[in-house]
Design an enzyme around this catalytic site. Structure first.
Site, PDB file in Angstrom:
ATOM      1  N   PHE A  12      17.770 -12.138 -57.816  1.00 46.72           N
ATOM      2  CA  PHE A  12      18.930 -12.968 -58.126  1.00 46.72           C
ATOM      3  C   PHE A  12      19.802 -13.183 -56.902  1.00 46.72           C
ATOM      4  CE2 PHE A  12      17.879 -11.066 -62.178  1.00 46.72           C
ATOM      5  CZ  PHE A  12      18.092 -12.086 -63.098  1.00 46.72           C
ATOM      6  N   ASP A  13      20.200 -14.426 -56.696  1.00 46.77           N
ATOM      7  CA  ASP A  13      21.401 -14.695 -55.922  1.00 46.77           C
ATOM      8  C   ASP A  13      22.574 -14.165 -56.737  1.00 46.77           C
ATOM      9  OD1 ASP A  13      23.290 -16.075 -54.099  1.00 46.77           O
ATOM     10  OD2 ASP A  13      23.607 -17.330 -55.865  1.00 46.77           O
ATOM     11  N   CYS A  14      23.657 -13.796 -56.086  1.00 48.88           N
ATOM     12  CA  CYS A  14      24.804 -13.257 -56.822  1.00 48.88           C
ATOM     13  C   CYS A  14      25.907 -14.288 -57.049  1.00 48.88           C
ATOM     14  CB  CYS A  14      25.372 -12.041 -56.081  1.00 48.88           C
ATOM     15  SG  CYS A  14      26.774 -11.283 -56.942  1.00 48.88           S
TER      16      CYS A  14
END
Length: 232
Positions: A12-14
């Site tokens: 995941f990108d945050c």
């Protein structure tokens, strides 16, 4: 449609994907510009577009910590709009990250996905800044890869390669989930990863990311939609 049961790890990108960074950015920059009488003709989309321009420019050069990137972003706003930020104002974006909150669907979706998958973060941030966000996300990630560790910023291949090395799974068992086509989806696909574009901004029409075009394997409006596809 992709089959989630073919994957073992979700990366995941945050910020923008799990954490509502656009509202976090605007809560700092709008009052800042107003205090210096410069934002009377700037709407939210324009402010975020300028932020994206400055951030991308600073991340392309020699690596500096993200706190410094954000400090220089504020300085560049001052240069463009004719004011000199104070020391507190220069630090205001980075200092505000601890208050940036997850999207309403994020925590529940992560808890659901955690039951079936390894969860991994690949984020353009410093270790200490992500630690603030980790508390809000309320799940334990199996791996956390930051720009500080990679000494580079997405869309660099380096950040993804470091993540792939640590995850130690075949590419076909890793699914990357992100809201930024520019920072994430283009590079992840180029490396052979399957991708989910979380298009949270389809209706709002604002974005703190530079424009980019590619075809993700799946487009979803939020993480709740992705979690609903998780195998039971």
């Amino acid at each position: 449609m992709i089959e989630l049961n073919q994957y073992k790890a979700l990366t995941f990108d945050c910020y923008g994907t799990l954490i509502d960074w656009e509202n976090g950015i605007l809560r700092v920059l709008k009052p800042l510009l107003l205090a210096h009488n410069t934002n009377f003709n700037l709407d939210d989309e324009q402010i975020l577009n300028i932020f994206a321009e400055f951030e991308a420019e600073l991340e392309k050069g020699e690596y500096i910590k993200y706190r410094e990137v954000l400090k220089r972003v504020v300085q560049k706003f001052g240069e463009r709009f004719g004011f000199e930020p104070t020391a507190d104002e220069l630090n205001s974006l980075a200092d505000s990250i601890q208050h940036w909150l997850p999207f309403p669907d994020t925590v529940e979706a992560l808890r659901t996905l955690k039951q079936k998958f390894k969860l991994v973060i690949i984020s353009n941030v410093d270790d200490d800044l992500f630690a603030f966000s980790a508390k809000h996300l309320e799940v334990e990630f199996d791996e956390i890869i930051t720009a500080e560790q990679a000494k580079s910023y997405k869309p660099s291949f380096n950040n993804f390669r470091l993540a792939i090395e640590r995850i130690d799974l075949p590419l076909e068992q890793i699914l990357h989930v992100a809201a930024s086509v520019y920072h994430d989806i283009v590079t992840a696909k180029s490396l052979g990863l399957s991708t989910v574009w979380v298009n949270r901004r389809a209706e709002q029409g604002v974005s703190a990311n530079l424009p980019a075009v590619t075809q993700p394997d799946l487009e979803a409006p939020d993480l709740r939609t992705l979690a609903a596809l998780s195998p039971q």
